[in-house]
Scaffold this motif. Sequence first.
Motif, PDB file in Angstrom:
ATOM      1  N   ALA A 339       0.833  -1.212   0.000  1.00 46.04           N
ATOM      2  CA  ALA A 339       0.000   0.000   0.000  1.00 46.04           C
ATOM      3  C   ALA A 339       0.864   1.257   0.000  1.00 46.04           C
ATOM      4  O   ALA A 339       0.567   2.237  -0.712  1.00 46.04           O
ATOM      5  N   LEU A 340       1.938   1.248   0.769  1.00 47.77           N
ATOM      6  CA  LEU A 340       2.829   2.411   0.826  1.00 47.77           C
ATOM      7  C   LEU A 340       3.470   2.687  -0.533  1.00 47.77           C
ATOM      8  O   LEU A 340       3.613   3.846  -0.948  1.00 47.77           O
ATOM      9  N   LYS A 341       3.840   1.629  -1.246  1.00 46.26           N
ATOM     10  CA  LYS A 341       4.426   1.798  -2.587  1.00 46.26           C
ATOM     11  C   LYS A 341       3.397   2.361  -3.569  1.00 46.26           C
ATOM     12  O   LYS A 341       3.717   3.209  -4.407  1.00 46.26           O
ATOM     13  N   ILE A 342       2.172   1.875  -3.469  1.00 47.50           N
ATOM     14  CA  ILE A 342       1.103   2.381  -4.336  1.00 47.50           C
ATOM     15  C   ILE A 342       0.868   3.863  -4.067  1.00 47.50           C
ATOM     16  O   ILE A 342       0.701   4.664  -5.001  1.00 47.50           O
ATOM     17  N   TRP A 343       0.861   4.231  -2.802  1.00 49.17           N
ATOM     18  CA  TRP A 343       0.628   5.635  -2.449  1.00 49.17           C
ATOM     19  C   TRP A 343       1.767   6.521  -2.954  1.00 49.17           C
ATOM     20  O   TRP A 343       1.525   7.637  -3.448  1.00 49.17           O
ATOM     21  N   GLU A 344       3.006   6.051  -2.862  1.00 47.59           N
ATOM     22  CA  GLU A 344       4.131   6.833  -3.377  1.00 47.59           C
ATOM     23  C   GLU A 344       3.995   7.040  -4.880  1.00 47.59           C
ATOM     24  O   GLU A 344       4.238   8.142  -5.396  1.00 47.59           O
ATOM     25  N   PHE A 345       3.603   5.989  -5.591  1.00 44.02           N
ATOM     26  CA  PHE A 345       3.386   6.137  -7.031  1.00 44.02           C
ATOM     27  C   PHE A 345       2.277   7.149  -7.303  1.00 44.02           C
ATOM     28  O   PHE A 345       2.401   8.012  -8.187  1.00 44.02           O
ATOM     29  N   THR A 346       1.197   7.030  -6.572  1.00 48.65           N
ATOM     30  CA  THR A 346       0.033   7.896  -6.775  1.00 48.65           C
ATOM     31  C   THR A 346       0.393   9.357  -6.561  1.00 48.65           C
ATOM     32  O   THR A 346       0.031  10.228  -7.364  1.00 48.65           O
ATOM     33  N   LYS A 347       1.100   9.638  -5.482  1.00 43.45           N
ATOM     34  CA  LYS A 347       1.504  11.023  -5.194  1.00 43.45           C
ATOM     35  C   LYS A 347       2.375  11.584  -6.315  1.00 43.45           C
ATOM     36  O   LYS A 347       2.245  12.747  -6.694  1.00 43.45           O
ATOM     37  N   THR A 348       3.257  10.752  -6.831  1.00 41.33           N
ATOM     38  CA  THR A 348       4.218  11.207  -7.842  1.00 41.33           C
ATOM     39  C   THR A 348       3.586  11.397  -9.211  1.00 41.33           C
ATOM     40  O   THR A 348       3.895  12.363  -9.923  1.00 41.33           O
ATOM     41  N   HIS A 349       2.658  10.505  -9.589  1.00 39.36           N
ATOM     42  CA  HIS A 349       2.200  10.458 -10.975  1.00 39.36           C
ATOM     43  C   HIS A 349       0.723  10.796 -11.214  1.00 39.36           C
ATOM     44  O   HIS A 349       0.361  11.176 -12.331  1.00 39.36           O
ATOM     45  N   LEU A 350      -0.126  10.666 -10.231  1.00 38.94           N
ATOM     46  CA  LEU A 350      -1.563  10.815 -10.495  1.00 38.94           C
ATOM     47  C   LEU A 350      -2.201  12.054  -9.878  1.00 38.94           C
ATOM     48  O   LEU A 350      -3.226  12.531 -10.377  1.00 38.94           O
ATOM     49  N   ILE A 351      -1.631  12.579  -8.821  1.00 35.34           N
ATOM     50  CA  ILE A 351      -2.177  13.813  -8.247  1.00 35.34           C
ATOM     51  C   ILE A 351      -1.615  15.003  -9.020  1.00 35.34           C
ATOM     52  O   ILE A 351      -0.406  15.149  -9.169  1.00 35.34           O
ATOM     53  N   ASP A 352      -2.512  15.840  -9.529  1.00 36.21           N
ATOM     54  CA  ASP A 352      -2.102  17.012 -10.307  1.00 36.21           C
ATOM     55  C   ASP A 352      -1.817  18.164  -9.349  1.00 36.21           C
ATOM     56  O   ASP A 352      -2.738  18.828  -8.864  1.00 36.21           O
ATOM     57  N   THR A 353      -0.548  18.403  -9.069  1.00 33.12           N
ATOM     58  CA  THR A 353      -0.175  19.436  -8.103  1.00 33.12           C
ATOM     59  C   THR A 353      -0.220  20.839  -8.696  1.00 33.12           C
ATOM     60  O   THR A 353      -0.104  21.824  -7.971  1.00 33.12           O
ATOM     61  N   VAL A 354      -0.439  20.931 -10.012  1.00 37.40           N
ATOM     62  CA  VAL A 354      -0.511  22.245 -10.667  1.00 37.40           C
ATOM     63  C   VAL A 354      -1.955  22.726 -10.770  1.00 37.40           C
ATOM     64  O   VAL A 354      -2.311  23.811 -10.299  1.00 37.40           O
TER      65      VAL A 354
END
Length: 393
Positions: A339-354
């Motif tokens: 789960a922690l690895k999935i969340w790290e991927f999600t934060k990096t690639h799927l959440i639009d920080t812009v």
Amino acid sequence: MNEAYKTMQSELHSELLNILTYWTNNTIDQNYGGFVGKITNDNKIVDKANKGIILNTRILWSFSAASNYLNSKSYQSICERSFQYLKDYFKDNEYGGFYWELDYKGQPINKRKQVYAQAFGIYALSEYYKFSKNEEAKTLAIQLFELLEKHAKDSKKLGYIEALNQDWSPIDDMRLSEKDMNAAKTMNTHLHVLEAYTTLLEIYPDESLKKSLTMLVELFLTKFLNSNNHYHLFFDEDWKLLSNSVSYGHDIETIWLVIEASKTLKDNDLLQQAYTTATRVANTFIKEAIDTDGAVINEKNLTTNHTDTDRHWWPQVEALVGLKYAYQIKNDSTYIDTALKIWEFTKTHLIDTVNGEWFFRVDKNGNVYHEEDKVSMWKAPYHTSRACIMMNI
């Protein structure tokens, strides 16, 4: 739970507030009422876009659930706006139930009765009632349940028919979307009837509802589940299997929803079966669905062996919840580490920080599909907000 897990919980709580802020600030339709039907990936409102029932019920559910979780009335006005729009525009006053789609002004353009849509109506209205204690919402949820039981339930062969015409008569094309198979009974629709009936039972302890929810749990423990620890997706009316595809997001989402249904039913035998199934499915999910970068891939066809490696936004968060439940059953740190690895991927690639919100999907190299929308019939705050809540309770 370790410190990394606690940090993830805190980040998910903060992300819930970010999601709610985005939808509050960007999606209210000031010109025509309710909520806008479509916003592009770069945050441009698509003028005069149609309005779908799935988006609108999911908005009501998300803001109601968040209000209940936060124990706050900060989002009361958006909940009330959503409920009122559903009641005034989507509700079919002639035959009952909710229309599938309206134009931008709120005029119905597709009046079919998709069972999936009625289920989301029940789910949203029940959650809204828990927040608001609005008796009208509870009454409407019960009416939708009774309509499904009368018109869509297959009492002889079990389960629910996928779709019907406006007047609840049989319909030839039952597809939920263009990419779906035209099947009489689908795992996806049954899953969302199950979650809807679970929430309704919390506010409406009715025996016929309890029996139907029990039937649904049993179907997920038998008909839908296969020997490979996946859930079959498409069937005809007689439960003949029509496809051999695996949806990894649905696999991991199902295990925790079946557990919650069994708990709400207070049926210990079903609950123990649900626990056993959950760990089997979760173990297979970890072996097959997680790519080397920690992401959850989308689908696989077991006949052709073709794999869709795109990373859609919603399977990532459903995996967080499903793996949490598996950990609670087995106390195996593998579930939390995954789960922690999935969340790290999600934060990096799927959440639009812009621009805010989440991207619909990225490819295996992390490239965003810019043609996908931030807000649409199928892009709502439901999966993300629910995961943020479920990971913190």
